[in-house]
Design a protein around this motif. Structure first.
Motif, PDB file in Angstrom:
ATOM      1  N   GLY A 265     116.179 -43.266  40.307  1.00  0.00           N
ATOM      2  CA  GLY A 265     116.409 -42.105  41.168  1.00  0.00           C
ATOM      3  C   GLY A 265     117.338 -41.093  40.522  1.00  0.00           C
ATOM      4  N   VAL A 266     118.437 -41.571  39.917  1.00  0.00           N
ATOM      5  CA  VAL A 266     119.384 -40.672  39.255  1.00  0.00           C
ATOM      6  C   VAL A 266     118.705 -39.938  38.103  1.00  0.00           C
ATOM      7  CG1 VAL A 266     121.476 -40.571  37.845  1.00  0.00           C
ATOM      8  CG2 VAL A 266     121.453 -41.949  39.921  1.00  0.00           C
ATOM      9  N   LEU A 267     117.943 -40.675  37.295  1.00  0.00           N
ATOM     10  CA  LEU A 267     117.245 -40.061  36.161  1.00  0.00           C
ATOM     11  C   LEU A 267     116.266 -38.990  36.634  1.00  0.00           C
ATOM     12  CD1 LEU A 267     116.544 -43.150  33.872  1.00  0.00           C
ATOM     13  CD2 LEU A 267     117.840 -41.111  33.241  1.00  0.00           C
ATOM     14  N   PHE A 268     115.492 -39.318  37.662  1.00  0.00           N
ATOM     15  CA  PHE A 268     114.525 -38.339  38.169  1.00  0.00           C
ATOM     16  C   PHE A 268     115.234 -37.138  38.784  1.00  0.00           C
ATOM     17  CE2 PHE A 268     111.402 -36.547  41.125  1.00  0.00           C
ATOM     18  CZ  PHE A 268     110.316 -36.428  40.272  1.00  0.00           C
ATOM     19  N   GLY A 269     116.347 -37.389  39.481  1.00  0.00           N
ATOM     20  CA  GLY A 269     117.114 -36.298  40.071  1.00  0.00           C
ATOM     21  C   GLY A 269     117.666 -35.362  39.008  1.00  0.00           C
ATOM     22  N   ILE A 270     118.205 -35.940  37.923  1.00  0.00           N
ATOM     23  CA  ILE A 270     118.733 -35.115  36.832  1.00  0.00           C
ATOM     24  C   ILE A 270     117.621 -34.292  36.196  1.00  0.00           C
ATOM     25  CG2 ILE A 270     119.807 -35.153  34.549  1.00  0.00           C
ATOM     26  CD1 ILE A 270     121.329 -37.666  35.431  1.00  0.00           C
ATOM     27  N   ILE A 271     116.469 -34.949  35.966  1.00  0.00           N
ATOM     28  CA  ILE A 271     115.327 -34.233  35.375  1.00  0.00           C
ATOM     29  C   ILE A 271     114.888 -33.092  36.293  1.00  0.00           C
ATOM     30  CG2 ILE A 271     112.877 -34.457  34.771  1.00  0.00           C
ATOM     31  CD1 ILE A 271     113.567 -37.340  33.823  1.00  0.00           C
ATOM     32  N   GLY A 272     114.805 -33.382  37.600  1.00  0.00           N
ATOM     33  CA  GLY A 272     114.430 -32.340  38.558  1.00  0.00           C
ATOM     34  C   GLY A 272     115.421 -31.197  38.578  1.00  0.00           C
TER      35      GLY A 272
ATOM     36  N   PRO B  37     114.433 -50.748  53.956  1.00  0.00           N
ATOM     37  CA  PRO B  37     115.328 -49.594  54.152  1.00  0.00           C
ATOM     38  C   PRO B  37     116.406 -49.436  53.088  1.00  0.00           C
ATOM     39  CG  PRO B  37     114.934 -50.683  56.246  1.00  0.00           C
ATOM     40  CD  PRO B  37     114.303 -51.552  55.193  1.00  0.00           C
ATOM     41  N   VAL B  38     117.052 -50.535  52.679  1.00  0.00           N
ATOM     42  CA  VAL B  38     118.123 -50.445  51.685  1.00  0.00           C
ATOM     43  C   VAL B  38     117.591 -49.932  50.356  1.00  0.00           C
ATOM     44  CG1 VAL B  38     119.780 -51.776  50.308  1.00  0.00           C
ATOM     45  CG2 VAL B  38     119.593 -52.193  52.760  1.00  0.00           C
ATOM     46  N   SER B  39     116.454 -50.450  49.919  1.00  0.00           N
ATOM     47  CA  SER B  39     115.866 -50.018  48.646  1.00  0.00           C
ATOM     48  C   SER B  39     115.436 -48.559  48.712  1.00  0.00           C
ATOM     49  CB  SER B  39     114.664 -50.896  48.281  1.00  0.00           C
ATOM     50  OG  SER B  39     115.039 -52.237  48.125  1.00  0.00           O
ATOM     51  N   GLY B  40     114.776 -48.196  49.811  1.00  0.00           N
ATOM     52  CA  GLY B  40     114.295 -46.827  49.955  1.00  0.00           C
ATOM     53  C   GLY B  40     115.420 -45.817  49.981  1.00  0.00           C
ATOM     54  N   VAL B  41     116.466 -46.121  50.762  1.00  0.00           N
ATOM     55  CA  VAL B  41     117.602 -45.203  50.860  1.00  0.00           C
ATOM     56  C   VAL B  41     118.361 -45.140  49.539  1.00  0.00           C
ATOM     57  CG1 VAL B  41     119.846 -44.858  51.963  1.00  0.00           C
ATOM     58  CG2 VAL B  41     117.854 -45.393  53.353  1.00  0.00           C
ATOM     59  N   SER B  42     118.495 -46.266  48.855  1.00  0.00           N
ATOM     60  CA  SER B  42     119.204 -46.287  47.571  1.00  0.00           C
ATOM     61  C   SER B  42     118.498 -45.427  46.537  1.00  0.00           C
ATOM     62  CB  SER B  42     119.330 -47.728  47.054  1.00  0.00           C
ATOM     63  OG  SER B  42     120.093 -48.515  47.941  1.00  0.00           O
ATOM     64  N   LEU B  43     117.172 -45.494  46.505  1.00  0.00           N
ATOM     65  CA  LEU B  43     116.400 -44.652  45.589  1.00  0.00           C
ATOM     66  C   LEU B  43     116.640 -43.180  45.884  1.00  0.00           C
ATOM     67  CD1 LEU B  43     114.189 -44.213  43.421  1.00  0.00           C
ATOM     68  CD2 LEU B  43     112.488 -44.439  45.251  1.00  0.00           C
ATOM     69  N   MET B  44     116.586 -42.814  47.170  1.00  0.00           N
ATOM     70  CA  MET B  44     116.765 -41.417  47.558  1.00  0.00           C
ATOM     71  C   MET B  44     118.192 -40.930  47.272  1.00  0.00           C
ATOM     72  SD  MET B  44     113.843 -40.372  48.787  1.00  0.00           S
ATOM     73  CE  MET B  44     114.044 -39.071  49.987  1.00  0.00           C
ATOM     74  N   VAL B  45     119.176 -41.793  47.497  1.00  0.00           N
ATOM     75  CA  VAL B  45     120.562 -41.425  47.205  1.00  0.00           C
ATOM     76  C   VAL B  45     120.728 -41.175  45.706  1.00  0.00           C
ATOM     77  CG1 VAL B  45     122.942 -42.270  47.132  1.00  0.00           C
ATOM     78  CG2 VAL B  45     121.590 -42.555  49.203  1.00  0.00           C
ATOM     79  N   GLY B  46     120.072 -42.001  44.885  1.00  0.00           N
ATOM     80  CA  GLY B  46     120.121 -41.796  43.440  1.00  0.00           C
ATOM     81  C   GLY B  46     119.577 -40.435  43.043  1.00  0.00           C
ATOM     82  N   VAL B  47     118.441 -40.041  43.632  1.00  0.00           N
ATOM     83  CA  VAL B  47     117.859 -38.717  43.354  1.00  0.00           C
ATOM     84  C   VAL B  47     118.818 -37.622  43.804  1.00  0.00           C
ATOM     85  CG1 VAL B  47     115.916 -37.172  43.822  1.00  0.00           C
ATOM     86  CG2 VAL B  47     115.514 -39.619  43.603  1.00  0.00           C
ATOM     87  N   PHE B  48     119.426 -37.832  44.949  1.00  0.00           N
ATOM     88  CA  PHE B  48     120.358 -36.867  45.535  1.00  0.00           C
ATOM     89  C   PHE B  48     121.539 -36.618  44.600  1.00  0.00           C
ATOM     90  CE2 PHE B  48     123.258 -35.699  49.207  1.00  0.00           C
ATOM     91  CZ  PHE B  48     122.540 -34.565  49.572  1.00  0.00           C
ATOM     92  N   VAL B  49     122.169 -37.709  44.142  1.00  0.00           N
ATOM     93  CA  VAL B  49     123.338 -37.599  43.254  1.00  0.00           C
ATOM     94  C   VAL B  49     122.944 -36.985  41.913  1.00  0.00           C
ATOM     95  CG1 VAL B  49     125.084 -38.908  41.987  1.00  0.00           C
ATOM     96  CG2 VAL B  49     124.566 -39.510  44.353  1.00  0.00           C
ATOM     97  N   GLY B  50     121.849 -37.463  41.342  1.00  0.00           N
ATOM     98  CA  GLY B  50     121.401 -36.945  40.046  1.00  0.00           C
ATOM     99  C   GLY B  50     120.988 -35.490  40.120  1.00  0.00           C
TER     100      GLY B  50
END
Length: 502
Positions: A24-31, A55-68
């Protein structure tokens, strides 16, 4: 609290969830790196992949995109002089001049360090204020919640860049979209004799269509009008770690002030990283002993910009989790993830799903660490990614959006919904109608209708909304926000007329 946080940390610390946060972080940074792609677009593309997750996995992925995503915009801003996201506009003011002076590594390192610290401070704000607001909002009844939603929508509409009337109309249109299908009393509305409309519109294809489709079409239109050549960028960047430590040691007050501004602004509905960016940069310049250096490549400007826009991440979670009111578009999508997993954000979430709340805290912290490592180790590759042409990017993203909409229910109708609302969003964008109030209207419409019905079932008198103190306060704040927006719009028009007269 410590018990459920440790339990959440155990779940988030599993190899699978850690891998999802990293992705998620990598994709967020790329985006964030790609000019015109934006954090919101990155989150919308990843959203469909959360359907099959817990829910935990889904939210964690989205949070990673958010931060990145909030940190990714600094790469193209510093290397190309083009902000990757609207929330990194002021990063360009000092980041690009510093890079042009031959110090791109220093500018990137300062930006990444400020983003990391800003995220950490915003998590502290979320952990402290989130439960406090949630416990207080437990006293809210249907009248208060309905009035709060009205206030949030008017605040968002009033902050729509001088287009208050258009913002209000957009919010009303968003609420109207949610009335398609059956109401609480099983009455069918606005189905136009089409059985597929009986269950209403799914949030995901509507949001992707209104924002992503229209944004991508707008990018192509700008590309057609922009005849400038692609810049030649040297991506061989070396990070001077010792110099960055010295720079950041001199920026303690600036970093703390900018992070708190970002957290506070992020907690206000309808604001987000762009507003935090400009406020923080302005305050840093006013408080500086050498304001004349701003815009020439000073570390102060980069720190103010990046600390504030990354701090928005934690701040924006406060109203979303505690009140069920998303602060901005990314939070509206995050709220959609929770709703799709059967979890309703709001004050009860801290009691009914404490582990998930703890997982969000932990994901933000882990995401911040992963973001720093990815940015510092892979910065030269991110700089190359920022040069991807829109002609390649747009069709790929559109295809991913269509696949995501179809995957929701394996229903081709959702793809048509995406396409139709995409055209609507593009036409509204062309008419300079703000899209944020529309999307928040779509997200909040069901809850507003439910609370309004419940309030009228308990007491059929509309005067109750005015006789209950908190409900009356929120409605009064809604009126004040509109009046203030009218005053601001009048000042803008008078200033424009005076400038034109000169």
């Amino acid at each position: 609290m410590a018990d459920f946080f440790l339990q959440a940390l155990g779940q988030v610390g599993s190899p699978m969830v850690l891998a999802l946060i990293t992705i998620g972080v990598l994709f967020g940074i790329i985006g964030g790196c790609i000019p015109g792609f934006t954090v919101t677009m990155a989150i919308l593309v990843v959203f469909p992949f959360t359907f099959a997750m817990d829910p935990v996995s889904g939210v964690s992925l989205m949070v990673g995109v958010f931060v990145g995503g909030y940190s990714g915009g600094l790469v193209s801003g510093i290397m190309l002089g083009i902000p990757g996201t609207p929330s990194s506009i002021t990063t360009v003011y000092d980041g690009y001049p510093m890079a042009q002076k031959g110090e791109p590594g220093r500018a990137l390192g300062i930006g990444v360090a400020a983003s990391f610290i800003g995220t950490l401070i915003s998590v502290a704000v979320l952990v402290f204020f989130g439960p406090l607001i949630a416990s207080y909002s437990m006293k809210f009844r249907p009248w208060e919640i309905t009035s709060l939603i009205v206030f949030a929508l008017t605040l968002v509409a009033g902050l729509s860049n001088g287009a208050m009337l258009k913002g209000l109309l957009a919010a009303a249109l968003g609420l109207l979209i949610t009335t398609v299908g059956y109401d609480r009393n099983s009455n069918l509305r606005f189905d136009f004799d089409l059985p597929v409309l009986g269950s209403g519109f799914e949030i995901l294809p509507v949001m992707i269509g209104i924002f992503a489709f229209s944004q991508l079409m707008g990018n192509l239109e700008k590309l057609r009008d922009d005849k400038s050549e692609i810049k030649d960028v040297n991506t061989n960047v070396a990070i001077p770690y010792r110099q960055i430590l010295v720079d950041m040691s001199r920026q303690k007050i600036n970093t703390l002030r900018s992070s708190l501004i970002g957290s506070l602004v992020g907690a206000l509905p309808g604001t987000g990283g762009t507003v935090a960016n400009f406020i923080s940069y302005d305050q840093a310049k006013k408080m500086s002993r050498h304001p004349e250096k701003f815009g020439t490549g000073t570390p102060d400007g980069i720190v103010a910009s990046e600390a504030s826009n990354s701090a928005v991440a934690g701040g924006a979670f406060v109203p979303t989790l505690a009140l069920g009111i998303p602060g901005d578009l990314p939070m509206a999508i995050m709220m959609g993830v929770l709703i799709l997993h059967g979890i309703t954000p709001g004050p009860l979430m801290f009691e009914q799903n404490p582990v998930l709340v703890g997982a969000i805290y932990a994901s933000l912290l882990i995401g911040a660490v992963v973001m720093v490592l990815c940015q510092l180790l892979l910065v030269r590759w991110f700089a190359k990614i920022s040069l991807i042409p829109q002609q390649v990017l747009v069709p790929v993203v559109l295809m991913l959006c269509a696949v995501g909409a179809f995957a929701l229910n394996n229903n081709l109708f959702d793809v048509w919904v995406l396409f139709i609302f995409g055209i609507l969003g593009y036409l509204l964008w062309k008419a300079e109608v703000p899209l944020t109030p529309l999307i928040l209207g779509v997200v909040l419409g069901d809850n507003m209708e439910r609370q309004l019905f419940r309030a009228l079932e308990l007491d059929s008198s509309w005067l109750t909304f005015l006789t209950r103190p908190l409900s009356a306060l929120f409605l009064a704040l809604a009126v004040v926000s509109l009046l203030f927006s009218l005053y601001q719009n009048r000042k803008i028009r008078l200033h424009a007329l005076e400038t034109k007269g000169e």
